[in-house]
Write an enzyme that holds these catalytic residues in place. Structure first.
Site, PDB file in Angstrom:
ATOM      1  N   THR A  12       0.848  -1.185   0.000  1.00 59.77           N
ATOM      2  CA  THR A  12       0.000   0.000   0.000  1.00 59.77           C
ATOM      3  C   THR A  12       0.887   1.240   0.000  1.00 59.77           C
ATOM      4  O   THR A  12       1.995   1.227   0.528  1.00 59.77           O
ATOM      5  CB  THR A  12      -0.948   0.025   1.216  1.00 59.77           C
ATOM      6  OG1 THR A  12      -0.188   0.195   2.422  1.00 59.77           O
ATOM      7  CG2 THR A  12      -1.777  -1.241   1.289  1.00 59.77           C
ATOM      8  N   GLY A  13       0.391   2.306  -0.606  1.00 62.58           N
ATOM      9  CA  GLY A  13       1.239   3.491  -0.726  1.00 62.58           C
ATOM     10  C   GLY A  13       2.497   3.181  -1.514  1.00 62.58           C
ATOM     11  O   GLY A  13       3.584   3.650  -1.185  1.00 62.58           O
ATOM     12  N   SER A  16       5.224   5.808  -4.734  1.00 61.02           N
ATOM     13  CA  SER A  16       6.325   6.770  -4.589  1.00 61.02           C
ATOM     14  C   SER A  16       7.158   6.379  -3.383  1.00 61.02           C
ATOM     15  O   SER A  16       6.769   5.514  -2.585  1.00 61.02           O
ATOM     16  CB  SER A  16       5.797   8.208  -4.418  1.00 61.02           C
ATOM     17  OG  SER A  16       5.078   8.338  -3.210  1.00 61.02           O
ATOM     18  N   GLY A  17       8.323   7.004  -3.251  1.00 54.73           N
ATOM     19  CA  GLY A  17       9.139   6.869  -2.048  1.00 54.73           C
ATOM     20  C   GLY A  17       9.502   5.448  -1.678  1.00 54.73           C
ATOM     21  O   GLY A  17       9.871   4.623  -2.524  1.00 54.73           O
ATOM     22  N   GLY A  19       7.622   2.987  -0.688  1.00 51.47           N
ATOM     23  CA  GLY A  19       6.749   1.968  -1.272  1.00 51.47           C
ATOM     24  C   GLY A  19       7.150   1.591  -2.677  1.00 51.47           C
ATOM     25  O   GLY A  19       7.200   0.398  -3.025  1.00 51.47           O
ATOM     26  N   TYR A 150       1.049  12.695  14.709  1.00 50.94           N
ATOM     27  CA  TYR A 150       1.741  11.744  13.837  1.00 50.94           C
ATOM     28  C   TYR A 150       2.423  10.657  14.664  1.00 50.94           C
ATOM     29  O   TYR A 150       2.284   9.463  14.370  1.00 50.94           O
ATOM     30  CB  TYR A 150       2.777  12.482  12.984  1.00 50.94           C
ATOM     31  CG  TYR A 150       3.653  11.578  12.159  1.00 50.94           C
ATOM     32  CD1 TYR A 150       3.131  10.830  11.112  1.00 50.94           C
ATOM     33  CD2 TYR A 150       5.020  11.460  12.429  1.00 50.94           C
ATOM     34  CE1 TYR A 150       3.935   9.986  10.358  1.00 50.94           C
ATOM     35  CE2 TYR A 150       5.833  10.629  11.674  1.00 50.94           C
ATOM     36  CZ  TYR A 150       5.281   9.889  10.637  1.00 50.94           C
ATOM     37  OH  TYR A 150       6.083   9.058   9.896  1.00 50.94           O
TER      38      TYR A 150
END
Length: 250
Positions: A12-13, A16-17, A19, A150
């Site tokens: 999931t996600g 980009s980055g 993931g 967060y």
């Protein structure tokens, strides 16, 4: 033969980055892959990057209904799921005075509620054995200013790696967590830091890291790959901190 040869995996996600880099490494190790994202532009880029054999789907991590649809899609396409890297998340850093109820609820929905109910929806889909990796954060341990909500979401998410390991190990599902320190990813571009201050903010962050630099998505992905593979079969309810020594400074 690759370390994930024949494994069916969800990230999931994954557009980009960390993931996306993990998706690349999973593919290189032989996994079949479904990746989710939310931004149409990054979804298109990820599809082009990962190739036509990878399924890239739009799914809002905050929506329980979307997670249930995703689990059904995985069941339809794969039958069973061997690996899930639950990586989708948002990072909002503001003083306590600026938080609103809607902001608070959105952070917990994306970072905790959605992934939790995705796990629930995947219970009939998980193979035996299956490996679930949660992307948490060193902020679950470090009391950084402006990170109150967060950090709370990541502390809650981290705890699931232990409680769900205890609850679901008898079903062949093991949970572990990877906790990155500061990593140079698009997540940092979403913190609302004005460009004029970005260089100074980066310098201040680097000064807290004994290794003297940000981490890279590839370095985090290597830890995820280990937890996804059969090499970590006896690693259960554990947390791998990948932070360049950041937590050494408290």
């Amino acid at each position: 033969m690759g370390r994930l040869q024949g494994k069916r995996a969800l990230i999931t996600g994954g557009t980009s980055g960390i993931g996306l880099e993990t998706a690349k490494q999973f593919l290189a190790e032989g996994a079949q892959l479904i990746v989710t994202g939310l931004n149409p532009a990054t979804i298109a880029t990820a599809q082009a990057t990962l190739g036509e054999n990878v399924t890239v789907l739009a799914a809002d991590s905050a929506s329980v209904e979307a997670q249930q649809r995703l689990a059904h899609e995985i069941s339809t396409r794969f039958g069973e799921l061997d690996i899930a890297f639950l990586n989708a998340g948002i990072s909002v850093w503001v003083p306590i005075e600026e938080w609103t109820e809607d902001m608070f609820d959105r952070s917990f929905a994306v970072n905790v509620k959605g992934p939790y109910f995705l796990i629930q929806a995947l219970l009939p889909v998980f193979a035996q054995p299956a490996s679930v990796i949660l992307n948490t954060s060193i902020n679950a341990h470090v009391g950084a200013a402006r990170s109150s909500v967060y950090a709370a979401t990541k502390a809650a998410f981290l705890n699931l790696s232990k409680t769900l390991s205890s609850e679901l190990l008898s079903r062949g599902i093991r949970f572990n967590a990877v906790s990155p320190g500061p990593v140079e990813t698009p997540l940092y571009d979403k913190l609302g830091i004005p460009d004029v201050y970005r260089a100074q903010v980066n310098k201040d962050i680097v000064n807290t890291i004994p290794a003297g630099r940000f981490g890279t998505p590839a370095e985090i992905a290597k830890a995820v790959l280990y937890l996804a593979s059969d090499e970590s079969a006896w690693t259960i309810g554990a947390e791998i901190v990948v932070d360049g020594g950041r937590t050494l400074n408290g």
